[in-house]
Design an enzyme around this catalytic site. Structure first.
Site, PDB file in Angstrom:
ATOM      1  N   HIS A   8     -10.927  68.330  -9.728  1.00 46.83           N
ATOM      2  CA  HIS A   8     -11.298  67.367  -8.834  1.00 46.83           C
ATOM      3  C   HIS A   8     -11.000  65.933  -9.714  1.00 46.83           C
ATOM      4  O   HIS A   8     -10.831  66.000 -10.672  1.00 46.83           O
ATOM      5  CB  HIS A   8     -12.972  67.492  -8.553  1.00 46.83           C
ATOM      6  CG  HIS A   8     -13.488  67.412  -9.928  1.00 46.83           C
ATOM      7  ND1 HIS A   8     -13.997  68.295 -10.701  1.00 46.83           N
ATOM      8  CD2 HIS A   8     -14.134  65.975 -10.333  1.00 46.83           C
ATOM      9  CE1 HIS A   8     -14.599  68.139 -11.913  1.00 46.83           C
ATOM     10  NE2 HIS A   8     -14.765  66.686 -11.713  1.00 46.83           N
ATOM     11  N   HIS A  59     -11.434  61.963  -9.687  1.00 43.66           N
ATOM     12  CA  HIS A  59     -12.402  60.922  -9.543  1.00 43.66           C
ATOM     13  C   HIS A  59     -11.680  59.657  -9.279  1.00 43.66           C
ATOM     14  O   HIS A  59     -10.570  59.196  -9.833  1.00 43.66           O
ATOM     15  CB  HIS A  59     -12.987  60.440 -10.978  1.00 43.66           C
ATOM     16  CG  HIS A  59     -13.861  61.713 -11.388  1.00 43.66           C
ATOM     17  ND1 HIS A  59     -15.337  61.479 -11.412  1.00 43.66           N
ATOM     18  CD2 HIS A  59     -13.583  62.958 -12.080  1.00 43.66           C
ATOM     19  CE1 HIS A  59     -15.712  62.721 -11.929  1.00 43.66           C
ATOM     20  NE2 HIS A  59     -14.830  63.390 -12.375  1.00 43.66           N
TER      21      HIS A  59
HETATM   22  P1  AMP Z   1     -16.645  66.071 -14.116  1.00 46.13           P
HETATM   23  O1  AMP Z   1     -17.440  65.754 -15.251  1.00 46.13           O
HETATM   24  O2  AMP Z   1     -15.076  65.571 -14.189  1.00 46.13           O
HETATM   25  O3  AMP Z   1     -16.553  67.736 -14.150  1.00 46.13           O
HETATM   26  O4  AMP Z   1     -17.372  65.620 -13.032  1.00 46.13           O
HETATM   27  C1  AMP Z   1     -18.173  66.011 -12.276  1.00 46.13           C
HETATM   28  C2  AMP Z   1     -18.884  65.012 -11.298  1.00 46.13           C
HETATM   29  O5  AMP Z   1     -19.739  65.541 -10.601  1.00 46.13           O
HETATM   30  C3  AMP Z   1     -19.948  63.900 -11.936  1.00 46.13           C
HETATM   31  O6  AMP Z   1     -19.275  62.755 -12.149  1.00 46.13           O
HETATM   32  C4  AMP Z   1     -21.192  64.186 -11.170  1.00 46.13           C
HETATM   33  O7  AMP Z   1     -21.804  62.887 -11.210  1.00 46.13           O
HETATM   34  C5  AMP Z   1     -20.824  64.783  -9.969  1.00 46.13           C
HETATM   35  N1  AMP Z   1     -21.557  65.604  -9.400  1.00 46.13           N
HETATM   36  C6  AMP Z   1     -22.491  66.454  -9.904  1.00 46.13           C
HETATM   37  N2  AMP Z   1     -23.143  67.075  -8.859  1.00 46.13           N
HETATM   38  C7  AMP Z   1     -22.858  66.485  -7.575  1.00 46.13           C
HETATM   39  C8  AMP Z   1     -23.095  66.761  -6.321  1.00 46.13           C
HETATM   40  N3  AMP Z   1     -24.282  67.383  -5.951  1.00 46.13           N
HETATM   41  N4  AMP Z   1     -22.536  65.894  -5.596  1.00 46.13           N
HETATM   42  C9  AMP Z   1     -21.647  64.914  -5.870  1.00 46.13           C
HETATM   43  N5  AMP Z   1     -21.400  64.851  -7.099  1.00 46.13           N
HETATM   44  C10 AMP Z   1     -21.821  65.586  -8.187  1.00 46.13           C
END
Ligand code: AMP
Ligand code: ZN
Length: 137
Positions: free
Chosen positions: A98, A100
């Site tokens: 993903h 950001h």
């Molecule tokens: P990463 O650290 O790059 O894997 O980012 C994962 C992101 O997913 C984090 O910024 C979290 O805040 C976000 N996240 C976790 N659970 C959810 C959810 N249910 N819906 C939307 N975002 C989420």
């Protein structure tokens, strides 16, 4: 354990969706570092960019190209940070590729600290973003 983002894509876990096409989905991060912080991901599960297809990698960036301007308009931002945490060592928590998109505003200090908006606040932001995306078709 099932992949969190695959569960969201399958509609088993709710999200504040702002965009979807055949290959890509985008929804608000629940712990945004700024208002409008959006996650953009291929629907096909792959742990990281290179584990997925070239097409998915291309479509990920095409989605950013398509929706980032609408996100900025919706939240009144002037620019954005684009980020990818690749691997645990880089801070990747969800092992499904993903990007950001983190909107930034002139004069507002950049923070990478998570905030905790209410579901209502997230819903309002998502609605504004969807409305802007609709305007550009
Ligand atoms: P990463 O650290 O790059 O894997 O980012 C994962 C992101 O997913 C984090 O910024 C979290 O805040 C976000 N996240 C976790 N659970 C959810 C959810 N249910 N819906 C939307 N975002 C989420
Ligand atoms: Zn997944």
């Amino acid at each position: 354990m099932p992949c969190l983002f695959c569960s969201i894509i399958a509609g088993e876990i709710p999200c504040h969706k702002v965009y979807e096409d055949e290959l890509v989905i985008a929804f608000l991060d629940i712990g945004p570092v700024s208002t409008g912080h959006t996650l953009v991901l291929p629907k096909a599960h792959a742990e990281n960019l290179e584990a997925g297809s070239v097409t998915d990698a291309e479509c990920l960036m095409l989605a950013v190209y398509a929706i980032a301007p609408s996100i900025l308009k919706a939240v009144g931002a002037d620019g954005y940070n684009l980020g990818m945490n690749h691997g645990e060592c880089a801070g990747q928590d969800v092992m499904h590729t993903h990007l950001h998109i983190m909107p930034r505003t002139n004069g507002v200090p950049r923070s990478f600290t998570k905030t905790h908006p209410s579901q209502d606040e997230l819903a309002t932001t998502a609605e504004k973003i969807r409305a802007e995306i609709l305007k550009v078709g």
